[in-house]
Design a protein around this motif. Structure first.
Motif, mmCIF file in Angstrom:
data_model
loop_
_atom_site.group_PDB
_atom_site.id
_atom_site.type_symbol
_atom_site.label_atom_id
_atom_site.label_comp_id
_atom_site.label_asym_id
_atom_site.label_seq_id
_atom_site.Cartn_x
_atom_site.Cartn_y
_atom_site.Cartn_z
ATOM 1 N N ASP A 27 0.830 -1.210 0.000
ATOM 2 C CA ASP A 27 0.000 0.000 0.000
ATOM 3 C C ASP A 27 0.864 1.260 0.000
ATOM 4 O O ASP A 27 0.509 2.267 0.605
ATOM 5 C CB ASP A 27 -0.991 -0.015 1.173
ATOM 6 C CG ASP A 27 -0.300 -0.032 2.525
ATOM 7 O OD1 ASP A 27 0.948 -0.194 2.569
ATOM 8 O OD2 ASP A 27 -0.981 0.124 3.544
ATOM 9 N N THR A 28 1.998 1.169 -0.677
ATOM 10 C CA THR A 28 2.881 2.330 -0.810
ATOM 11 C C THR A 28 2.169 3.466 -1.533
ATOM 12 O O THR A 28 1.607 3.258 -2.606
ATOM 13 C CB THR A 28 4.137 1.944 -1.618
ATOM 14 O OG1 THR A 28 4.708 0.783 -1.039
ATOM 15 C CG2 THR A 28 5.139 3.075 -1.633
ATOM 16 N N CYS A 29 2.222 4.659 -0.952
ATOM 17 C CA CYS A 29 1.580 5.811 -1.597
ATOM 18 C C CYS A 29 2.432 6.308 -2.762
ATOM 19 O O CYS A 29 3.661 6.398 -2.648
ATOM 20 C CB CYS A 29 1.396 6.939 -0.592
ATOM 21 S SG CYS A 29 0.244 6.547 0.724
ATOM 22 N N LEU A 30 1.780 6.631 -3.856
ATOM 23 C CA LEU A 30 2.458 7.134 -5.051
ATOM 24 C C LEU A 30 3.402 8.280 -4.706
ATOM 25 O O LEU A 30 3.061 9.172 -3.941
ATOM 26 C CB LEU A 30 1.411 7.617 -6.064
ATOM 27 C CG LEU A 30 1.927 8.052 -7.431
ATOM 28 C CD1 LEU A 30 2.526 6.866 -8.194
ATOM 29 C CD2 LEU A 30 0.802 8.686 -8.244
ATOM 30 N N ARG A 31 4.593 8.219 -5.283
ATOM 31 C CA ARG A 31 5.587 9.263 -5.022
ATOM 32 C C ARG A 31 5.095 10.629 -5.495
ATOM 33 O O ARG A 31 4.242 10.718 -6.358
ATOM 34 C CB ARG A 31 6.889 8.942 -5.766
ATOM 35 C CG ARG A 31 7.626 7.734 -5.233
ATOM 36 C CD ARG A 31 8.619 7.267 -6.255
ATOM 37 N NE ARG A 31 9.690 8.218 -6.413
ATOM 38 C CZ ARG A 31 10.886 8.104 -5.825
ATOM 39 N NH1 ARG A 31 11.140 7.070 -5.062
ATOM 40 N NH2 ARG A 31 11.817 9.000 -6.021
ATOM 41 N N ASN A 32 5.670 11.670 -4.901
ATOM 42 C CA ASN A 32 5.384 13.061 -5.286
ATOM 43 C C ASN A 32 4.008 13.578 -4.901
ATOM 44 O O ASN A 32 3.721 14.751 -5.109
ATOM 45 C CB ASN A 32 5.545 13.285 -6.800
ATOM 46 C CG ASN A 32 6.997 13.344 -7.194
ATOM 47 O OD1 ASN A 32 7.846 13.630 -6.348
ATOM 48 N ND2 ASN A 32 7.277 13.077 -8.438
ATOM 49 N N CYS A 33 3.166 12.703 -4.395
ATOM 50 C CA CYS A 33 1.833 13.171 -4.004
ATOM 51 C C CYS A 33 1.815 13.589 -2.540
ATOM 52 O O CYS A 33 2.512 13.014 -1.709
ATOM 53 C CB CYS A 33 0.804 12.059 -4.181
ATOM 54 S SG CYS A 33 0.524 11.630 -5.887
ATOM 55 N N TYR A 34 1.005 14.591 -2.254
ATOM 56 C CA TYR A 34 0.691 14.878 -0.854
ATOM 57 C C TYR A 34 -0.144 13.728 -0.327
ATOM 58 O O TYR A 34 -1.058 13.246 -1.008
ATOM 59 C CB TYR A 34 -0.114 16.174 -0.721
ATOM 60 C CG TYR A 34 0.680 17.410 -1.072
ATOM 61 C CD1 TYR A 34 1.592 17.933 -0.158
ATOM 62 C CD2 TYR A 34 0.516 18.043 -2.291
ATOM 63 C CE1 TYR A 34 2.325 19.069 -0.471
ATOM 64 C CE2 TYR A 34 1.237 19.178 -2.610
ATOM 65 C CZ TYR A 34 2.145 19.681 -1.699
ATOM 66 O OH TYR A 34 2.865 20.799 -2.008
#
Ligand code: ATP
Ligand code: ATP
Ligand code: MG
Ligand code: MG
Ligand code: MG
Length: 270
Positions: free
Chosen positions: A19-26
């Motif tokens: 469930d890694t959050c997409l890079r560069n996103c807040y």
């Protein structure tokens, strides 16, 4: 540990999902009190707005910002609070469940821990409250600002409604059912008019904390302390030492317009 052979049970770890959050996103974590309609009644919250409760929400949110990493801004109203992690954060490898559960549990335990500071002895906490959490990713500054604007607009709409509703009940002598009926289909202008012409209340002069909610940001402050210093071969003397400290500061201002963002250019990244 690594030098031990893996047990035959170890394979079950592979059932965990990524469930890694997409890079560069807040990364935004929003919490909301569970069943607070009932909780606020049982704990005799003042209606429509209990200031002790709002203070406790902010105190708990400050604890989240101080104890966890990389939160650049938080916004709260009613029984909810949103926390924004900076877009470059790598805390807990950006795992959504880790971030969300740390926010939710730090907030919940703080809410209980600080309860007495705000409610004193007159209103004991009757049972353990809880908060749900969700994670939402915003890829652009515009999206993030619009997210916070959405929550603040929600605050305004609900607060205007609740203010008229409870004025009709508390000062107008209506039952809650009658007040609800009276407000059906009314627009913001109608609600302002009821408040003004029937109760002499100007909604614009209501406290900003109620109309705008609470925005928490980090602020840098120069702190000067005097220290007694003893240099070799010299007398002890007082020296002023200045250092830059960051602390969480609460604002109750508009975040929908550009002014707030122009005054605080460090919050958002390119
Ligand atoms: P859910 O579990 O689905 O969130 P809920 O009962 O918590 O259900 P919400 O939509 O979150 O529903 O509404 C929060 C309730 O708490 C509203 O009734 C709101 O008026 C009340 N409330 C929140 N903060 C305060 C406060 N400071 N003073 C008085 N009432 C409050
Ligand atoms: P993380 O934040 O990564 O979970 P952690 O320090 O909590 O870091 P864990 O692997 O969760 O690391 O280990 C929990 C630690 O707490 C261990 O050191 C364990 O011995 C200690 N601990 C937990 N429960 C007890 C207990 N009942 N009595 C004594 N020690 C305990
Ligand atoms: Mg709720
Ligand atoms: Mg809510
Ligand atoms: Mg642990």
């Amino acid at each position: 540990s690594s030098n031990m052979a893996k047990s035959k049970f170890e394979y079950v770890r592979n059932f965990e999902t990524d469930d890694t959050c997409l890079r560069n996103c807040y990364i935004v974590v929003r919490l909301d009190g569970r069943n607070f309609h009932k909780f606020t009644e049982q704990h005799k919250f003042a209606k429509p707005n209990d200031n002790r409760a709002l203070g406790l929400m902010s105190r708990s949110a400050r604890s989240v910002m101080e104890e966890l990493e990389d939160i650049v801004i938080a916004y709260g109203q009613s029984d909810e609070f949103s926390f924004v992690f900076k877009r470059t954060s790598t805390w807990f490898k950006r795992r959504a469940s880790k971030l969300m559960t740390h926010v939710a549990s730090q907030f919940s335990s703080s809410y209980v821990f600080y309860w007495k500071e705000f409610f004193g002895e007159d209103q004991p906490l009757l049972y353990p409250p809880s908060f749900d959490g969700r994670v939402v990713l915003y890829p652009s500054n515009r999206n993030l600002k619009d997210y916070l604007s959405w929550r603040q607009a929600d605050c305004h709409v609900n607060n205007l409604y609740n203010t008229v509703f409870w004025t009709l009940v508390q000062k107008g002598g209506l039952t809650t059912a009658q007040a609800e009926e009276r407000l059906k289909g009314t627009l913001a202008a109608d609600k302002n008019e009821i408040l003004f012409s029937e109760f002499n209340i100007n909604y614009n002069t209501e406290p900003a904390v109620l109309k705008k909610g609470t925005t928490l940001i980090w602020e840098k402050r120069d702190e000067t302390v005097t220290k007694r210093m003893k240099l070799p071969n010299a007398e002890e003397k007082e020296v002023a030492v200045t250092r830059s400290r960051r602390r969480v500061q609460a604002h109750h201002c508009d975040v929908i317009g550009e002014q707030f963002w122009e005054e605080h250019p460090d919050i958002l990244e390119d």
